[in-house]
Write a protein that holds these residues in place. Sequence first.
Motif, PDB file in Angstrom:
ATOM      1  N   MET A  58      -4.569  -0.552   1.161  1.00  0.00           N
ATOM      2  CA  MET A  58      -4.626  -0.949   2.547  1.00  0.00           C
ATOM      3  C   MET A  58      -3.512  -1.948   2.820  1.00  0.00           C
ATOM      4  SD  MET A  58      -8.593  -1.466   3.376  1.00  0.00           S
ATOM      5  CE  MET A  58      -9.518  -1.005   1.944  1.00  0.00           C
ATOM      6  N   PRO A  59      -2.783  -1.754   3.887  1.00  0.00           N
ATOM      7  CA  PRO A  59      -1.698  -2.680   4.172  1.00  0.00           C
ATOM      8  C   PRO A  59      -2.239  -4.037   4.617  1.00  0.00           C
ATOM      9  CG  PRO A  59      -1.918  -1.056   5.925  1.00  0.00           C
ATOM     10  CD  PRO A  59      -2.872  -0.667   4.838  1.00  0.00           C
ATOM     11  N   THR A  60      -1.627  -5.079   4.095  1.00  0.00           N
ATOM     12  CA  THR A  60      -1.985  -6.433   4.492  1.00  0.00           C
ATOM     13  C   THR A  60      -1.209  -6.766   5.756  1.00  0.00           C
ATOM     14  OG1 THR A  60      -2.302  -7.035   2.179  1.00  0.00           O
ATOM     15  CG2 THR A  60      -2.010  -8.840   3.742  1.00  0.00           C
ATOM     16  N   PRO A  61      -1.894  -7.306   6.781  1.00  0.00           N
ATOM     17  CA  PRO A  61      -1.182  -7.658   8.020  1.00  0.00           C
ATOM     18  C   PRO A  61      -0.030  -8.619   7.744  1.00  0.00           C
ATOM     19  CG  PRO A  61      -3.555  -7.758   8.355  1.00  0.00           C
ATOM     20  CD  PRO A  61      -3.334  -7.557   6.883  1.00  0.00           C
ATOM     21  N   ASP A  62       1.037  -8.458   8.516  1.00  0.00           N
ATOM     22  CA  ASP A  62       2.241  -9.278   8.335  1.00  0.00           C
ATOM     23  C   ASP A  62       1.937 -10.767   8.408  1.00  0.00           C
ATOM     24  OD1 ASP A  62       3.852  -7.072   7.951  1.00  0.00           O
ATOM     25  OD2 ASP A  62       4.526  -6.987  10.045  1.00  0.00           O
ATOM     26  N   PHE A  63       1.059 -11.182   9.308  1.00  0.00           N
ATOM     27  CA  PHE A  63       0.806 -12.612   9.437  1.00  0.00           C
ATOM     28  C   PHE A  63       0.170 -13.178   8.171  1.00  0.00           C
ATOM     29  CE2 PHE A  63      -3.441 -11.321  10.783  1.00  0.00           C
ATOM     30  CZ  PHE A  63      -4.263 -12.388  10.417  1.00  0.00           C
ATOM     31  N   ILE A  64      -0.606 -12.381   7.466  1.00  0.00           N
ATOM     32  CA  ILE A  64      -1.200 -12.846   6.207  1.00  0.00           C
ATOM     33  C   ILE A  64      -0.135 -12.913   5.117  1.00  0.00           C
ATOM     34  CG2 ILE A  64      -2.852 -12.277   4.376  1.00  0.00           C
ATOM     35  CD1 ILE A  64      -4.713 -11.219   6.560  1.00  0.00           C
ATOM     36  N   LEU A  65       0.753 -11.936   5.070  1.00  0.00           N
ATOM     37  CA  LEU A  65       1.851 -11.978   4.098  1.00  0.00           C
ATOM     38  C   LEU A  65       2.699 -13.234   4.305  1.00  0.00           C
ATOM     39  CD1 LEU A  65       2.948  -8.226   4.123  1.00  0.00           C
ATOM     40  CD2 LEU A  65       1.578  -9.411   2.377  1.00  0.00           C
ATOM     41  N   GLN A  66       2.962 -13.586   5.562  1.00  0.00           N
ATOM     42  CA  GLN A  66       3.738 -14.787   5.858  1.00  0.00           C
ATOM     43  C   GLN A  66       2.998 -16.052   5.424  1.00  0.00           C
ATOM     44  OE1 GLN A  66       4.550 -14.299  10.033  1.00  0.00           O
ATOM     45  NE2 GLN A  66       5.997 -12.632   9.678  1.00  0.00           N
ATOM     46  N   LEU A  67       1.691 -16.089   5.660  1.00  0.00           N
ATOM     47  CA  LEU A  67       0.896 -17.235   5.204  1.00  0.00           C
ATOM     48  C   LEU A  67       0.894 -17.325   3.684  1.00  0.00           C
ATOM     49  CD1 LEU A  67      -2.193 -17.044   7.592  1.00  0.00           C
ATOM     50  CD2 LEU A  67      -0.525 -18.906   7.459  1.00  0.00           C
ATOM     51  N   ARG A  68       0.753 -16.181   3.030  1.00  0.00           N
ATOM     52  CA  ARG A  68       0.720 -16.157   1.561  1.00  0.00           C
ATOM     53  C   ARG A  68       2.029 -16.676   0.965  1.00  0.00           C
ATOM     54  NH1 ARG A  68      -4.180 -16.630  -0.080  1.00  0.00           N
ATOM     55  NH2 ARG A  68      -5.583 -14.988   0.617  1.00  0.00           N
ATOM     56  N   GLU A  69       3.156 -16.468   1.649  1.00  0.00           N
ATOM     57  CA  GLU A  69       4.432 -17.006   1.167  1.00  0.00           C
ATOM     58  C   GLU A  69       4.393 -18.533   1.126  1.00  0.00           C
ATOM     59  OE1 GLU A  69       7.622 -15.514   3.591  1.00  0.00           O
ATOM     60  OE2 GLU A  69       7.295 -13.440   2.952  1.00  0.00           O
ATOM     61  N   LYS A  70       3.595 -19.139   1.994  1.00  0.00           N
ATOM     62  CA  LYS A  70       3.520 -20.598   2.087  1.00  0.00           C
ATOM     63  C   LYS A  70       2.425 -21.189   1.212  1.00  0.00           C
ATOM     64  CE  LYS A  70       5.396 -20.667   6.699  1.00  0.00           C
ATOM     65  NZ  LYS A  70       5.188 -19.793   7.773  1.00  0.00           N
ATOM     66  N   ILE A  71       1.275 -20.493   1.124  1.00  0.00           N
ATOM     67  CA  ILE A  71       0.129 -21.095   0.423  1.00  0.00           C
ATOM     68  C   ILE A  71      -0.248 -20.376  -0.864  1.00  0.00           C
ATOM     69  CG2 ILE A  71      -0.820 -21.976   2.582  1.00  0.00           C
ATOM     70  CD1 ILE A  71      -3.058 -19.793   2.170  1.00  0.00           C
ATOM     71  N   GLY A  72       0.465 -19.317  -1.168  1.00  0.00           N
ATOM     72  CA  GLY A  72       0.138 -18.591  -2.394  1.00  0.00           C
ATOM     73  C   GLY A  72      -1.197 -17.870  -2.265  1.00  0.00           C
TER      74      GLY A  72
ATOM     75  N   ASP B 102      -4.231 -19.253  -2.489  1.00  0.00           N
ATOM     76  CA  ASP B 102      -5.324 -20.136  -2.094  1.00  0.00           C
ATOM     77  C   ASP B 102      -6.214 -19.478  -1.040  1.00  0.00           C
ATOM     78  OD1 ASP B 102      -4.334 -22.021  -3.820  1.00  0.00           O
ATOM     79  OD2 ASP B 102      -3.539 -23.349  -2.262  1.00  0.00           O
ATOM     80  N   LEU B 103      -7.404 -20.026  -0.919  1.00  0.00           N
ATOM     81  CA  LEU B 103      -8.413 -19.497   0.002  1.00  0.00           C
ATOM     82  C   LEU B 103      -7.915 -19.530   1.451  1.00  0.00           C
ATOM     83  CD1 LEU B 103     -11.397 -18.492   0.158  1.00  0.00           C
ATOM     84  CD2 LEU B 103     -12.003 -20.863   0.654  1.00  0.00           C
ATOM     85  N   LEU B 104      -8.002 -18.382   2.116  1.00  0.00           N
ATOM     86  CA  LEU B 104      -7.700 -18.257   3.547  1.00  0.00           C
ATOM     87  C   LEU B 104      -9.001 -17.991   4.302  1.00  0.00           C
ATOM     88  CD1 LEU B 104      -4.552 -15.950   3.893  1.00  0.00           C
ATOM     89  CD2 LEU B 104      -4.764 -18.331   4.591  1.00  0.00           C
ATOM     90  N   TRP B 105      -9.184 -18.681   5.401  1.00  0.00           N
ATOM     91  CA  TRP B 105     -10.302 -18.439   6.316  1.00  0.00           C
ATOM     92  C   TRP B 105      -9.774 -17.488   7.371  1.00  0.00           C
ATOM     93  CZ3 TRP B 105     -15.320 -18.915   6.763  1.00  0.00           C
ATOM     94  CH2 TRP B 105     -15.932 -19.033   8.003  1.00  0.00           C
ATOM     95  N   LEU B 106     -10.360 -16.285   7.451  1.00  0.00           N
ATOM     96  CA  LEU B 106      -9.813 -15.235   8.303  1.00  0.00           C
ATOM     97  C   LEU B 106     -10.845 -14.694   9.292  1.00  0.00           C
ATOM     98  CD1 LEU B 106      -7.886 -13.230   5.562  1.00  0.00           C
ATOM     99  CD2 LEU B 106      -6.882 -14.646   7.376  1.00  0.00           C
ATOM    100  N   PRO B 107     -10.392 -14.334  10.490  1.00  0.00           N
ATOM    101  CA  PRO B 107     -11.297 -13.706  11.459  1.00  0.00           C
ATOM    102  C   PRO B 107     -11.393 -12.204  11.199  1.00  0.00           C
ATOM    103  CG  PRO B 107      -9.152 -14.029  12.458  1.00  0.00           C
ATOM    104  CD  PRO B 107      -9.064 -14.593  11.055  1.00  0.00           C
ATOM    105  N   GLY B 108     -12.600 -11.744  10.969  1.00  0.00           N
ATOM    106  CA  GLY B 108     -12.823 -10.322  10.754  1.00  0.00           C
ATOM    107  C   GLY B 108     -13.754  -9.763  11.815  1.00  0.00           C
ATOM    108  N   ALA B 109     -13.770  -8.451  11.915  1.00  0.00           N
ATOM    109  CA  ALA B 109     -14.667  -7.785  12.865  1.00  0.00           C
ATOM    110  C   ALA B 109     -15.217  -6.528  12.207  1.00  0.00           C
ATOM    111  CB  ALA B 109     -13.937  -7.439  14.155  1.00  0.00           C
TER     112      ALA B 109
ATOM    113  N   GLY C  15      -4.361 -14.433  18.042  1.00  0.00           N
ATOM    114  CA  GLY C  15      -4.393 -14.364  19.495  1.00  0.00           C
ATOM    115  C   GLY C  15      -5.060 -13.128  20.061  1.00  0.00           C
ATOM    116  N   GLU C  16      -5.477 -12.206  19.212  1.00  0.00           N
ATOM    117  CA  GLU C  16      -6.090 -10.964  19.690  1.00  0.00           C
ATOM    118  C   GLU C  16      -7.536 -11.220  20.113  1.00  0.00           C
ATOM    119  OE1 GLU C  16      -6.034  -6.396  18.189  1.00  0.00           O
ATOM    120  OE2 GLU C  16      -6.580  -7.868  16.667  1.00  0.00           O
ATOM    121  N   GLN C  17      -7.906 -10.699  21.265  1.00  0.00           N
ATOM    122  CA  GLN C  17      -9.284 -10.802  21.713  1.00  0.00           C
ATOM    123  C   GLN C  17     -10.164  -9.966  20.774  1.00  0.00           C
ATOM    124  OE1 GLN C  17     -10.436 -12.882  23.962  1.00  0.00           O
ATOM    125  NE2 GLN C  17      -8.358 -13.590  24.353  1.00  0.00           N
ATOM    126  N   PRO C  18     -11.280 -10.514  20.279  1.00  0.00           N
ATOM    127  CA  PRO C  18     -12.085  -9.810  19.280  1.00  0.00           C
ATOM    128  C   PRO C  18     -12.567  -8.420  19.704  1.00  0.00           C
ATOM    129  CG  PRO C  18     -12.701 -12.114  19.334  1.00  0.00           C
ATOM    130  CD  PRO C  18     -11.755 -11.893  20.491  1.00  0.00           C
TER     131      PRO C  18
END
Length: 156
Positions: free
Chosen positions: A1-15, A17-24, A56-59
């Motif tokens: 499954m492709p990881t969203p770009d915004f998560i890849l960008q965060l992972r470059e900064k925090i490795g 580590d635990l991310l708190w993510l909005p899921g639906a 920024g996406e409406q749930p």
Amino acid sequence: MPTPDFILQLREKIGQDLLWLPGATAVVLDDNNRVLLGRRADNGIWTLITGILEPGEQPAVGIVREVFEETGVVAEVEHLAEVFAGGPMEFVNGDQAQFLTLNFRCRYVSGEARVNDDESSEVGWFALDDLPELPDYHRARLRAAMRANGVPEFVR
């Protein structure tokens, strides 16, 4: 499954580590009260339709997008059924995440259920009394959606 770009960008900064993510999660029901499920391509497990919301996406918009992207089905949100914070999890690659999940009860509008991306190997409609094996987490989300009356449940 492709990881969203915004998560890849965060992972470059925090490795990893635990991310708190909005899921639906979508519990999509058709006119025969069957539920739409997908078999995950990565592990072969049948699940409800799920996804990560974009920044920024409406749930409600996001879960309708996820349903279409994964299954080719157009759905509409009826109710926010439940708000649920899952426990920390670790992915195969070592990345850690924890999801705040918004569980939506949705109604089928149009489209033919099909595999519509690389996240699923199968997609189909199932009678509620004839479901394939589902993880306990997904059975709990399904039960909450079936109880939905317009007032969300908050897991305590």
